[in-house]
Design an enzyme around this catalytic site. Structure first.
Site, PDB file in Angstrom:
ATOM      1  N   THR A   1      38.099 -45.568  78.055  1.00 35.41           N
ATOM      2  CA  THR A   1      38.156 -44.331  79.322  1.00 35.41           C
ATOM      3  C   THR A   1      37.633 -45.609  80.802  1.00 35.41           C
ATOM      4  OG1 THR A   1      37.822 -42.787  78.000  1.00 35.41           O
ATOM      5  CG2 THR A   1      37.856 -42.157  80.496  1.00 35.41           C
TER       6      THR A   1
ATOM      7  N   ARG B   1      47.931 -33.789  73.175  1.00 34.44           N
ATOM      8  CA  ARG B   1      46.371 -33.598  73.529  1.00 34.44           C
ATOM      9  C   ARG B   1      45.803 -34.735  74.654  1.00 34.44           C
ATOM     10  NH1 ARG B   1      42.191 -37.665  73.895  1.00 34.44           N
ATOM     11  NH2 ARG B   1      39.768 -36.714  73.144  1.00 34.44           N
ATOM     12  N   VAL B   2      44.355 -33.266  74.843  1.00 32.86           N
ATOM     13  CA  VAL B   2      43.782 -33.073  76.798  1.00 32.86           C
ATOM     14  C   VAL B   2      42.389 -33.572  76.539  1.00 32.86           C
ATOM     15  CG1 VAL B   2      43.050 -32.891  78.205  1.00 32.86           C
ATOM     16  CG2 VAL B   2      45.365 -32.069  77.865  1.00 32.86           C
ATOM     17  N   GLY B   3      42.061 -34.398  76.277  1.00 34.13           N
ATOM     18  CA  GLY B   3      40.469 -34.851  76.616  1.00 34.13           C
ATOM     19  C   GLY B   3      39.694 -34.853  77.269  1.00 34.13           C
ATOM     20  N   ASP B   4      38.132 -34.669  77.388  1.00 37.92           N
ATOM     21  CA  ASP B   4      37.279 -34.625  78.401  1.00 37.92           C
ATOM     22  C   ASP B   4      37.454 -35.190  79.274  1.00 37.92           C
ATOM     23  OD1 ASP B   4      36.805 -36.894  77.521  1.00 37.92           O
ATOM     24  OD2 ASP B   4      34.455 -37.028  78.378  1.00 37.92           O
TER      25      ASP B   4
ATOM     26  N   THR C   1      32.727 -40.551  78.359  1.00 32.63           N
ATOM     27  CA  THR C   1      33.746 -41.932  77.455  1.00 32.63           C
ATOM     28  C   THR C   1      33.001 -41.327  76.465  1.00 32.63           C
ATOM     29  OG1 THR C   1      34.426 -43.895  77.032  1.00 32.63           O
ATOM     30  CG2 THR C   1      32.319 -43.941  77.867  1.00 32.63           C
ATOM     31  N   GLY C   2      34.313 -40.836  75.528  1.00 30.14           N
ATOM     32  CA  GLY C   2      33.260 -40.833  74.092  1.00 30.14           C
ATOM     33  C   GLY C   2      34.630 -40.235  73.725  1.00 30.14           C
TER      34      GLY C   2
ATOM     35  N   GLY D   1      36.164 -37.421  72.759  1.00 30.55           N
ATOM     36  CA  GLY D   1      36.623 -36.107  74.027  1.00 30.55           C
ATOM     37  C   GLY D   1      36.655 -34.577  73.894  1.00 30.55           C
TER      38      GLY D   1
END
Lengths: 351, 351
Positions: free
Chosen positions: B216, B244-247, B267-268, B270
């Site tokens: 990220t 898929r949607v992350g953070d 970052t990580g 999500g």
């Protein structure tokens, strides 16, 4: 005409059977609580027929009883909120599932989220157009996808693979919602025309008229194992831009549950709820500032929201079984049942 | 081969010119700060060539200088974070924009968010496949759409209408990322085969191997008007489920800014960042529990994250110009510049 529409719609309202599953957790209390909402906004008695009001109250009562039966029979808060939301999604009166409003492009784009307060597991779908019960898809995402949020076609493909009921997008067509879209588009045209006239008095538009904006369904519950859960489902905003996602499927904004604090489901102008991260803020006021649930919820809804020209409300329950249902609009469809089994349903402010 | 790839990629790295705009706000301090990250994960010196490490450090330095010049010339934190992210999006080394990883379906699905700490305005896009610089689309959503989040085709249509640069999806093809997808798919097959064997030692999969997960880019800034801003952009996870949607694009999870507290970009993994609503939690620990930025960030990243088997890190800056860059992984590409103009860039833990 409208009466016939409502009567027929309610007759057609398919009741989805919800299996009450008992939990393996130990019973910690006889306290069980279910709180629901069916959206907040310009809900005025002067604009409501007795028949329509009764239809709303009956539907809220029916949904409450469905989820409550699960809690009463030893089911989990998670099962209770999912089953309750499915009932509201299947009812054409509410802006979620069957009753979803139309986006500007004439499609119904649905969003939903669910969260387990025991594990902080969460699942959400957004921008889906063929899933009959988005809340069940959200639960599948939570339990089986390894992800928290799936959107659009990817979410639909996943849901289909999990055996979630898929319908033709025409399933979400209701005459009333279609008329609302046409009305909103007409107002937008008038507004656009008005913009060309200096000093025009035409100020309203579909983005500002609360009539078009509100509508979401939500449920929060406390089960006898001391677990909290929250669920929210919506059809978004009438005439919204294609692809717009509001607060409902955003964990921390429209939906949040944590056994240590509370379970929250919001309804209102989604954009402001997202910017303020409303649900998590309520939880953090409880956790970090030791506010009561009511203090925390009122701080956000009755004070903070207005500072940002936001309107709407939320429902909440905490681990002790305290509930809250604040809103800063004229009304909010809402209700609750506690361990005594009494059904409480309210529509207007001050009720 | 890899050397040639990196060298060519960096040569091809188009530098987007960013206009430094001065703000109308009064200057409140000479304090200016820019902090960036390029992803956290299993970044080990033993697995890195000197050449590759230099490429990363040079790229981070270049991005920092770009955003810093804006702050130095009286530009806003918002302009600085957007320009910085654009540089990182255009660099093939980072998992965002040009260097985005491939989802399971062989597509590059991009997400980004930006937030203005002065107004709490925010904008995000998710699941876009044709927008060269998703961060600029996110800014347009914030400033011109009336919404906070647009996804998929709707977001692309809106961005196009706003004059945001649209590219063919093939623009995001890089040989290295394509090889990563094939490798991840192969590992998944091995894992699936392994599942059939009782007691199999094959435990790794693309969902657990941090090598595939992280990546990220983020930037947070404080300008001389006392305003904070945060921005995050990502290509998601290699081999992630379609949709898929992350953070990263979730306001409060991967991105958050509030002049009263701090600006954060995460970052990580999500999913854990979403469930913990990480960025807003850091802000609330400062606002409600009066933690310092560093205390708040470390509480979440070094303690809470691990409890949920989460890994990753964040960057943050507060209104006083204090910064934090905690992570619980082997490394995080990161760096900062403050008013003295010194460039600090770090890669490994303990550096």
């Amino acid at each position: 005409m409208k009466r016939v529409f409502i009567a027929l719609s309610l007759l057609a309202w398919t009741v989805v059977s919800a299996q009450a599953q008992t939990s393996n957790s130990p019973v910690v209390s006889n306290r069980i609580v279910l709180v629901i909402h069916g959206g907040a906004g310009t809900i005025l008695k002067s604009q409501m027929t007795a028949e329509r009001e009764k239809a709303y109250r009956d539907s809220l009562t029916f949904a409450l009883k469905r989820g409550y039966a699960i809690l009463k029979n030893g089911g989990t808060a998670l099962d209770a909120v999912e089953a309750t939301i499915k009932v509201l999604e299947d009812c054409p009166l509410f802006n979620a599932g069957k009753g979803a409003v139309f986006a500007h492009n004439g499609k119904n784009e649905l969003d939903a989220a669910i969260m387990n307060g025991k594990t902080l597991e969460a699942g959400a779908v957004a921008g889906v157009t063929t899933i009959k019960n988005p809340i069940s898809a959200a639960r599948s995402v939570m339990e089986k996808s390894g992800h928290v949020m799936l959107i659009g076609k990817g979410a639909e493909e996943f849901a289909k693979g999990e055996g979630i009921e898929i319908v033709d997008p025409s399933y979400f067509y209701t005459e009333e919602r279609w008329r609302s879209l046409q009305k909103a588009k007409k107002e937008d045209s008038l507004k656009a025309a008005g913009k060309a006239m200096k000093g025009s008095a035409i100020l309203s538009n579909s983005g500002q008229n609360p009539d078009h904006k509100f509508g979401t369904v939500g449920a929060v519950a406390l089960d006898r194992y001391g677990n909290l859960a929250a669920a929210t489902s919506t059809g978004g905003m009438t005439n919204k831009k294609y692809g717009r996602v509001g607060d409902s499927p955003i964990i921390g904004a429209g939906t949040y549950a944590n056994n240590e604090t509370c379970a929250i489901s919001c309804t209102g102008v989604g954009e402001v709820f997202m910017r303020l991260v409303v649900a998590k803020t309520v939880s953090d006021l409880i956790e970090f500032r030791h506010y009561s649930l009511q203090q925390a919820a009122e701080e956000v809804i009755m004070h903070k929201l207005g500072t940002f020209q936001g309107s709407g409300g939320l429902i909440g329950v905490d681990r002790q079984g305290n509930i809250t249902m604040p809103f800063n609009t004229e009304g909010m469809y809402r209700g609750y049942m506690k361990e005594d089994g009494t059904v409480v349903v309210k529509v207007y402010a001050g009720e």
